[in-house]
Design a protein around this motif. Structure first.
Motif, short mmCIF file in Angstrom:
data_model
loop_
_atom_site.label_atom_id
_atom_site.label_comp_id
_atom_site.label_asym_id
_atom_site.label_seq_id
_atom_site.Cartn_x
_atom_site.Cartn_y
_atom_site.Cartn_z
N MET A 1 51.74 18.47 6.62
CA MET A 1 52.42 18.15 7.88
C MET A 1 53.90 18.50 7.78
N SER A 2 54.44 19.20 8.77
CA SER A 2 55.84 19.62 8.72
C SER A 2 56.76 18.47 9.08
N ASN A 3 58.00 18.60 8.66
CA ASN A 3 59.01 17.59 8.98
C ASN A 3 59.31 17.60 10.47
N LEU A 4 59.67 16.45 10.99
CA LEU A 4 60.06 16.34 12.39
C LEU A 4 61.55 16.03 12.48
N PRO A 5 62.31 16.82 13.23
CA PRO A 5 63.76 16.59 13.35
C PRO A 5 64.07 15.52 14.39
N ARG A 6 63.63 14.31 14.14
CA ARG A 6 63.80 13.23 15.12
C ARG A 6 65.27 12.98 15.42
N HIS A 7 66.08 12.94 14.38
CA HIS A 7 67.52 12.71 14.56
C HIS A 7 68.28 13.88 13.95
N VAL A 8 68.91 14.66 14.81
CA VAL A 8 69.71 15.80 14.38
C VAL A 8 71.18 15.45 14.56
N ALA A 9 71.97 15.68 13.52
CA ALA A 9 73.40 15.41 13.57
C ALA A 9 74.15 16.70 13.24
N TYR B 1 69.33 10.43 3.11
CA TYR B 1 68.23 11.32 2.75
C TYR B 1 68.06 12.44 3.76
N ALA B 2 69.13 12.76 4.46
CA ALA B 2 69.07 13.88 5.40
C ALA B 2 69.01 15.20 4.65
N GLU B 3 68.39 16.18 5.28
CA GLU B 3 68.43 17.54 4.77
C GLU B 3 69.68 18.21 5.34
N GLN C 1 67.31 26.26 16.65
CA GLN C 1 65.87 26.30 16.47
C GLN C 1 65.51 26.99 15.16
N SER C 2 66.26 28.02 14.77
CA SER C 2 66.02 28.70 13.50
C SER C 2 66.22 27.74 12.33
N ILE C 3 67.26 26.91 12.40
CA ILE C 3 67.52 25.94 11.34
C ILE C 3 66.41 24.89 11.32
N ILE C 4 65.96 24.45 12.49
CA ILE C 4 64.87 23.48 12.56
C ILE C 4 63.61 24.06 11.93
N ASP C 5 63.33 25.32 12.17
CA ASP C 5 62.15 25.97 11.58
C ASP C 5 62.25 25.97 10.06
N ARG C 6 63.44 26.22 9.52
CA ARG C 6 63.63 26.18 8.06
C ARG C 6 63.51 24.76 7.54
N LYS D 1 61.68 22.44 8.63
CA LYS D 1 60.29 22.00 8.60
C LYS D 1 59.56 22.39 7.32
N SER D 2 60.05 23.42 6.65
CA SER D 2 59.39 23.89 5.42
C SER D 2 59.89 23.19 4.17
N VAL D 3 60.93 22.34 4.30
CA VAL D 3 61.51 21.63 3.15
C VAL D 3 60.60 20.47 2.75
N GLU D 4 60.41 20.30 1.45
CA GLU D 4 59.65 19.16 0.94
C GLU D 4 60.58 17.96 0.83
#
Length: 225
Positions: free
Chosen positions: A1-9, A190-192, A209-214, A216-219
């Motif tokens: 399951m990919s990460n969800l960017p619920r809170h973006v700062a 614990y933010a990326e 959106q490009s950053i969000i796509d990247r 999502k692939s982070v563990e």
């Protein structure tokens, strides 16, 4: 399951350098930056996965800038809030200012409160705008609040007393520098972290959106395995 960017700062850096590259006064960079705030906020409001967007607009340290620039930023903030209220309402965005607002003029404080009140019923994106904000100041104010209320100082209690208690999933800084600059230090535990050399006035929804796509692939292990 990919990460969800619920809170973006986002640390919005590079307005002044952008203006210099354009051979224009620094204030022109701030004006262009305000337009990008609207674009990014609108994009986030229509994004299926983003629930909160926190933008670093004015820090507790920014008062050290030249007086004329600070005065311009206050006027720009006032114009932005008056001009963009309909944009918040049309996109179902709830506006919330975080930081110590007591240092602002009475008229600006009133305008901030009015914007919060007019959008309080909105159920979509929660947009935090960090104004006279510093993470150290936020934590100190939260501790004082707990002490004044006679509450025990626990992690849960302190978190609930913060200006913006939601943990940050994705923290972005534009402009090329790689530091947090006293921004959401507790919430971003614990933010990326993603850093881009793009100056804020050139930052686009497409790059976000490009950053969000990247992202999502982070563990994300949160200290575990």
């Amino acid at each position: 399951m990919s990460n969800l960017p619920r809170h973006v700062a986002i640390i919005m850096d590079g307005n002044g350098r952008w203006a210099q590259q354009q051979e224009q006064p620094r204030v022109k960079g701030h004006e262009k930056g305000a337009e990008v705030v609207r674009d990014i906020m609108t994009f986030a409001s229509r994004h299926d996965e983003i629930r909160s967007l926190t933008l670093y607009a004015f820090s507790t340290e920014n008062w050290k800038r030249p007086k004329a620039e600070v005065e311009f930023l206050m006027k720009l903030l006032s114009r932005y809030l008056k001009k963009e209220q309909h944009v918040y309402l049309e996109n179902n965005v709830r506006f919330h200012a975080i930081g110590d607002l007591s240092r602002f003029s009475a008229s600006l404080q009133k305008l901030i409160r009015q914007t919060e009140e007019k959008t309080a019923h909105c159920t979509g994106l929660h947009h935090h705008l960090a104004l006279n904000y510093g993470a150290k100041d936020e934590i100190l104010r939260a501790v004082k609040t707990l002490q004044e209320d006679g509450l025990e100082l626990t992690e849960e209690a302190l978190n609930s007393a913060l200006d913006a208690p939601e943990p940050v999933d994705l923290l972005i800084r534009t402009g090329g520098d790689q530091r947090l600059s006293n921004f959401l230090l507790w919430q971003a535990a614990y933010a990326e972290l993603f850093f881009t050399r793009t100056l804020w006035p050139d930052f686009t929804p497409r790059e976000l959106q490009s950053i969000i796509d990247r992202f999502k692939s982070v563990e994300r292990r949160f200290g575990g395995l």
